[in-house]
Design a protein around this motif. Structure first.
Motif, PDB file in Angstrom:
ATOM      1  N   CYS A 100      41.314   7.464  51.951  1.00  0.00           N
ATOM      2  CA  CYS A 100      41.067   6.081  52.388  1.00  0.00           C
ATOM      3  C   CYS A 100      39.567   5.770  52.390  1.00  0.00           C
ATOM      4  CB  CYS A 100      41.634   5.849  53.790  1.00  0.00           C
ATOM      5  SG  CYS A 100      43.437   5.787  53.876  1.00  0.00           S
ATOM      6  N   LEU A 109      42.770   0.909  48.909  1.00  0.00           N
ATOM      7  CA  LEU A 109      42.981   1.251  50.315  1.00  0.00           C
ATOM      8  C   LEU A 109      44.463   1.180  50.663  1.00  0.00           C
ATOM      9  CD1 LEU A 109      41.594   2.020  52.953  1.00  0.00           C
ATOM     10  CD2 LEU A 109      41.307  -0.415  53.442  1.00  0.00           C
ATOM     11  N   ARG A 113      46.820   4.242  52.062  1.00  0.00           N
ATOM     12  CA  ARG A 113      47.614   4.117  53.292  1.00  0.00           C
ATOM     13  C   ARG A 113      49.097   4.394  53.013  1.00  0.00           C
ATOM     14  NH1 ARG A 113      46.579   4.702  58.172  1.00  0.00           N
ATOM     15  NH2 ARG A 113      48.069   3.098  58.818  1.00  0.00           N
TER      16      ARG A 113
END
Length: 429
Positions: A100, A109, A113
């Motif tokens: 991340c 990102l 995640r």
């Protein structure tokens, strides 16, 4: 000899619980650190509140929940080495947390995640199954509440560490520093954690049930034929919707409305939220075992009452212009909202047959995380964007007002479920 064997069994249970607790703490550090880092991420990448809600919630939860079911099914197999499953999952989500910090845009990102969610799907269902196999029913709520301490402790550490690192080395380095140690912990899990199916340490009540895996259709039928299970599913999902949604936006509220830095928010709110959450989790497990032993209905009394008690304190906290007073007022809501962890998870384990326990935990987590973690932060983020034209930076405050009153929903369903527990709980043991 019997006493020595009992001591050995008790020692193995304690070792297992402590290892699983540490793993779950890492689970929530990596899951929740994004909340304290959300505001600096938003400022650098130019994100909207809706994108923040998507990043902190749905992107993680969708894959976490979907993969949790087949992983739990695999965990219920008598031949599955559950500690190895947990250790492998830990290594994956830790590596993805570190990634991340390398993201250059919203899509990267988001994908990282998603990777965290994929890894964390392999933690709690096999952990719940391990605990239920090793701990007798009368102590199960306390044991699962002990494991659930990973939620407030991990959230506390995620906020403290994440906020401090954000202020000193930036949000990117924060992800890297927090993610990498989990890979080392995975090695420790492989070395120390043992599956009771392979060591003969399965609790007597569980051992009597045999080791044959229950067919998926039969397991699902057993779960959803229980009215108490269905009511608990609704109550737990509603509670998670509010818990995950509010924690994301309360951290942003203190930064945006009260002007605190990520480090200040992480320290002060982290201490309050973590401390009260730990107390509430322990108290919830104790009250469930203490009063549920005489009347099973009272396993869920504290969560039902606690959800109602929180409302006036939370409203005053969000109304106050003094951030220190707001923090103090939030102690009671945080404590009361944490009472449900042990009672909920232990009740689920007692409402289904033994060989459906991991899949039952996964079904509960599926709804809790898809509805709660997936939709809670996203829903409140959308509301904040809609309210910004009228209230500007104060839009989050009004979102939290509405979220406070929604606490009546899980309170009602916890109460309705409690009326069924004397009839249904632990009938499968």
């Amino acid at each position: 000899m019997a006493t020595a064997a009992a001591r050995q069994t008790g020692g193995s249970v304690r070792v297992t619980l402590w290892i699983l607790l540490v793993v779950y703490i890492f689970n929530f550090i990596d899951r929740q650190i994004v909340n304290i880092l959300a505001e600096p991420i938003r400022l650098e990448l130019g994100l909207s509140d809706t994108q923040i809600g998507l990043m902190t919630g749905l992107a993680f939860a969708l894959f976490y929940t979907v993969l949790g079911l087949p992983i739990a099914r695999f965990s219920d197999r008598a031949t599955t080495n559950r500690p190895w499953l947990i250790g492998g999952a830990l290594a994956i989500w830790s590596a993805m947390t570190a990634l991340c910090g390398l993201a250059q845009n919203f899509i990267q990102l988001l994908l990282a995640r998603i990777g965290v969610g994929v890894g964390e799907a392999g933690c709690t269902p096999p952990a719940h199954s391990l605990i239920a196999d090793m701990v007798e029913p009368s102590k199960r709520a306390s044991a699962l509440a002990f494991y659930a301490l990973g939620i407030p402790i991990g959230t506390l550490l995620g906020m403290l560490i994440g906020g401090l690192l954000a202020d000193t080395v930036g949000w990117r380095n924060a992800f890297l520093i927090v993610g990498l140690p989990g890979i080392a912990l995975a090695v420790i899990v492989f070395m120390l954690l043992k599956d009771p199916r392979r060591t003969g340490m399965v609790h007597a009540n569980a051992a009597q049930q045999g080791t044959e895996q229950m067919p998926m259709g039969t397991a699902l039928k057993a779960m959803f034929s229980s009215r108490a299970f269905v009511l608990l599913l609704v109550a737990g999902s509603a509670a998670a919707f509010l818990a995950y949604g509010k924690i994301t936006w309360i951290t942003i509220f203190f930064q945006r409305t009260h002007g605190l830095t990520p480090g200040e928010t992480g320290f002060w709110f982290g201490v309050v939220n973590g401390g009260a959450g730990i107390a509430g989790t322990v108290l919830g497990g104790y009250l469930a075992d203490r009063f549920g032993s005489t009347n099973r209905r009272h396993v869920l009394t504290a969560p039902a009452v606690g959800m109602v008690v929180t409302i006036p304190f939370a409203l005053l906290a969000f109304w106050s212009d003094n951030w220190m007073l707001a923090l103090v007022l939030l102690i009671v809501p945080t404590l009361c909202n944490s009472l449900y962890y042990g009672p909920t998870y232990s009740s689920v384990q007692g409402l289904v047959p033994l060989r459906a326990r991991a899949i039952a935990a996964a079904v509960l987590l599926f709804f809790q995380n898809l509805v709660g973690l997936g939709l809670g932060p996203l829903f409140f983020g959308i509301l904040s964007d809609l309210l910004q034209p009228a209230y500007g930076e104060d839009s989050v405050r009004y979102v939290l007002y509405g979220a406070t009153f929604l606490g009546l929903v899980p309170a009602f369903f916890f109460w309705r479920c409690s009326l069924r527990l004397n009839e249904e709980l632990d009938q499968k043991d």
